[in-house]
Design an enzyme around this catalytic site. Sequence first.
Site, short mmCIF file in Angstrom:
data_model
loop_
_atom_site.label_atom_id
_atom_site.label_comp_id
_atom_site.label_asym_id
_atom_site.label_seq_id
_atom_site.Cartn_x
_atom_site.Cartn_y
_atom_site.Cartn_z
N LYS A 128 0.83 -1.21 0.00
CA LYS A 128 0.00 0.00 0.00
C LYS A 128 0.87 1.27 0.00
O LYS A 128 0.67 2.17 -0.80
CB LYS A 128 -0.93 -0.01 1.23
CG LYS A 128 -1.99 -1.10 1.17
CD LYS A 128 -2.85 -1.13 2.39
CE LYS A 128 -2.18 -1.77 3.58
NZ LYS A 128 -1.86 -3.19 3.47
N ILE A 129 1.83 1.35 0.93
CA ILE A 129 2.61 2.58 1.07
C ILE A 129 3.61 2.73 -0.08
O ILE A 129 3.73 3.81 -0.67
CB ILE A 129 3.34 2.61 2.44
CG1 ILE A 129 2.30 2.61 3.58
CG2 ILE A 129 4.27 3.81 2.55
CD1 ILE A 129 2.88 2.39 4.97
N SER A 157 9.74 2.45 7.63
CA SER A 157 9.04 1.18 7.91
C SER A 157 9.30 0.67 9.31
O SER A 157 8.47 0.83 10.20
CB SER A 157 9.43 0.13 6.88
OG SER A 157 8.50 0.14 5.84
N ARG A 158 10.43 0.04 9.52
CA ARG A 158 10.82 -0.44 10.85
C ARG A 158 12.33 -0.28 10.98
O ARG A 158 13.07 -0.55 10.02
CB ARG A 158 10.44 -1.92 11.05
CG ARG A 158 8.96 -2.17 11.30
CD ARG A 158 8.48 -1.64 12.66
NE ARG A 158 7.05 -1.86 12.87
CZ ARG A 158 6.09 -0.97 12.63
NH1 ARG A 158 6.38 0.22 12.15
NH2 ARG A 158 4.83 -1.26 12.89
N ASP A 169 12.36 7.57 10.01
CA ASP A 169 11.27 7.84 10.96
C ASP A 169 11.23 6.75 12.02
O ASP A 169 10.41 6.82 12.95
CB ASP A 169 9.93 7.88 10.19
CG ASP A 169 8.76 8.25 11.08
OD1 ASP A 169 8.85 9.31 11.74
OD2 ASP A 169 7.76 7.51 11.12
N GLU A 176 14.24 2.22 19.05
CA GLU A 176 13.39 3.39 19.28
C GLU A 176 12.49 3.25 20.50
O GLU A 176 12.05 4.26 21.06
CB GLU A 176 12.52 3.69 18.04
CG GLU A 176 11.45 2.64 17.77
CD GLU A 176 10.55 3.02 16.60
OE1 GLU A 176 11.08 3.38 15.54
OE2 GLU A 176 9.32 2.95 16.76
N HIS A 231 9.01 8.40 14.66
CA HIS A 231 7.88 7.52 14.33
C HIS A 231 6.58 8.33 14.23
O HIS A 231 5.59 8.01 14.90
CB HIS A 231 7.74 6.39 15.36
CG HIS A 231 7.13 5.15 14.76
ND1 HIS A 231 7.62 3.88 14.99
CD2 HIS A 231 6.06 4.98 13.94
CE1 HIS A 231 6.87 3.00 14.35
NE2 HIS A 231 5.93 3.64 13.69
N GLN A 232 6.62 9.36 13.40
CA GLN A 232 5.44 10.21 13.25
C GLN A 232 4.83 10.10 11.86
O GLN A 232 3.87 10.82 11.56
CB GLN A 232 5.82 11.67 13.53
CG GLN A 232 6.72 12.31 12.45
CD GLN A 232 6.93 13.80 12.66
OE1 GLN A 232 7.76 14.20 13.45
NE2 GLN A 232 6.17 14.61 11.94
N ALA A 233 5.38 9.20 11.02
CA ALA A 233 4.89 9.16 9.63
C ALA A 233 3.38 8.88 9.57
O ALA A 233 2.68 9.40 8.72
CB ALA A 233 5.67 8.12 8.83
N PHE A 234 2.89 8.08 10.51
CA PHE A 234 1.47 7.71 10.49
C PHE A 234 0.58 8.82 11.03
O PHE A 234 -0.63 8.77 10.89
CB PHE A 234 1.24 6.45 11.37
CG PHE A 234 1.27 6.76 12.85
CD1 PHE A 234 2.46 6.92 13.51
CD2 PHE A 234 0.09 6.96 13.56
CE1 PHE A 234 2.49 7.24 14.86
CE2 PHE A 234 0.11 7.28 14.92
CZ PHE A 234 1.32 7.42 15.57
P1 NAD Z 1 1.77 -3.78 2.93
O1 NAD Z 1 1.57 -5.10 3.58
O2 NAD Z 1 0.67 -3.19 2.11
O3 NAD Z 1 3.08 -3.85 1.98
C1 NAD Z 1 4.27 -4.47 2.37
C2 NAD Z 1 4.93 -5.01 1.12
O4 NAD Z 1 6.20 -5.58 1.51
C3 NAD Z 1 4.12 -6.15 0.46
O5 NAD Z 1 3.95 -5.86 -0.91
C4 NAD Z 1 4.99 -7.38 0.68
O6 NAD Z 1 4.90 -8.33 -0.38
C5 NAD Z 1 6.38 -6.75 0.75
N1 NAD Z 1 7.36 -7.64 1.33
C6 NAD Z 1 7.20 -8.61 2.26
N2 NAD Z 1 8.36 -9.24 2.49
C7 NAD Z 1 9.28 -8.65 1.68
C8 NAD Z 1 10.66 -8.86 1.46
N3 NAD Z 1 11.32 -9.84 2.09
N4 NAD Z 1 11.29 -8.08 0.57
C9 NAD Z 1 10.62 -7.11 -0.11
N5 NAD Z 1 9.31 -6.86 0.06
C10 NAD Z 1 8.65 -7.64 0.95
O7 NAD Z 1 2.23 -2.80 4.08
P2 NAD Z 1 2.17 -1.21 4.09
O8 NAD Z 1 0.88 -0.77 4.63
O9 NAD Z 1 2.64 -0.69 2.78
O10 NAD Z 1 3.27 -0.89 5.23
C11 NAD Z 1 4.65 -1.14 5.01
C12 NAD Z 1 5.39 -1.00 6.30
O11 NAD Z 1 5.33 0.36 6.75
C13 NAD Z 1 4.78 -1.79 7.47
O12 NAD Z 1 5.28 -3.11 7.51
C14 NAD Z 1 5.22 -1.02 8.68
O13 NAD Z 1 6.42 -1.58 9.16
C15 NAD Z 1 5.51 0.38 8.13
N6 NAD Z 1 4.64 1.41 8.72
C16 NAD Z 1 5.24 2.47 9.30
C17 NAD Z 1 4.47 3.49 9.84
C18 NAD Z 1 5.11 4.72 10.48
O14 NAD Z 1 4.41 5.51 11.13
N7 NAD Z 1 6.40 4.94 10.30
C19 NAD Z 1 3.06 3.41 9.79
C20 NAD Z 1 2.48 2.31 9.15
C21 NAD Z 1 3.28 1.32 8.62
#
Ligand code: NAD
Length: 334
Positions: free
Chosen positions: A154-155, A233-234, A258, A263, A295-298
Amino acid sequence: MKVAVFSTKAYDRKFLSAANSPTQHELVFFEPRLNRDTAILAAGFPAVCVFVHDQVDAPTLELLASRGTRLVVLRCAGFNNVDLQAAADLGITVVRVPAYSPYGVAEHAVGLILSLNRKIHRAYNRVREGNFSLDGLLGFNLHERTIGIVGTGKIGLILGQIMKGFGCNLLAYDVYRNPELEALGGKYVELPELFANSDIISLHCPLTPETHHLINAEAIEQIKSGVMLINTSRGALIDTQAVIEGLKSGKIGYLGVDVYEQESELFFEDLSGEIIQDDIFQRLTTFPNVLITGHQAFFTAEALHNIAETTFANIADVEHGRPCANEIRAQVSA
Ligand code: NAD
């Protein structure tokens, strides 16, 4: 239902209380994080509501279960802090909010890219001090630059859409191809090719054993010199020590994060009067070409609204014995 809400800040109270007004669950807000020391606070609560830094491990779950808790409601997407197997063994249902702000996170990643490129964080301070020199503020056009997106869910997809608008070329890596990204002109390649050809690398995959320290010394060897690395992401997707070496050598030209591996000791709290003990984090803050947010992206109004609405929809499903689409079970990978 009586719900013990852990790790609450004023903004959580505001959005959860507003979303709860039609349902009238009995919410009790606790500021501390849930862990084995604080689990006692939830005695007699059939449900607990938790966030990313609560420690929902096996001992905590055992304490919760022994005092009547049957439902763990995550008000976030990631569940790496929950022992799902222990929850299943104890008969505790776990639900989450799988998507709440994909636009917010992608837009924050773009904010980091633009700020780092045009040194807006440095310019802000300079202008306030009456320093209007442009030395050190030179940027580059994003137009026709290549961005490598790791994780095109999604992101990652939304980031691709936004960066396409800047005129960037899109490279992508994922374990599954996203046809919508390909329709934008995005080209899927293996990681070494993405590393070698991207001017900007942005991480949008989950943290799993496979992605832990995806950006390590070996990966940094392969990247284009001067690359901009973005991680929303993480934290543990990045080996921070290796990245510090990359920054010192100039191989990494910019870092925008972020999230940070350690953290949970820092983020979401006001530590401005404390001596921060994490030397790796402190070293990161000394680089002029590093931009860190906590960690404010969300953190958008839309996201908090969506989190609260989905949280109560999840509780309602479980309360009324309906199948909950947002339930997570042990066999599902994070
Ligand atoms: P999502 O599940 O829609 O997309 C994740 C993608 O990663 C999927 O397409 C999946 O196939 C892919 N993936 C899985 N394993 C993989 C690998 N080994 N190599 C490459 N790609 C791989 O998730 P999303 O909603 O897009 O969110 C992504 C990440 O963003 C979350 O996992 C979370 O850690 C992070 N996040 C951060 C915040 C923030 O505030 N900073 C908020 C929400 C989410």
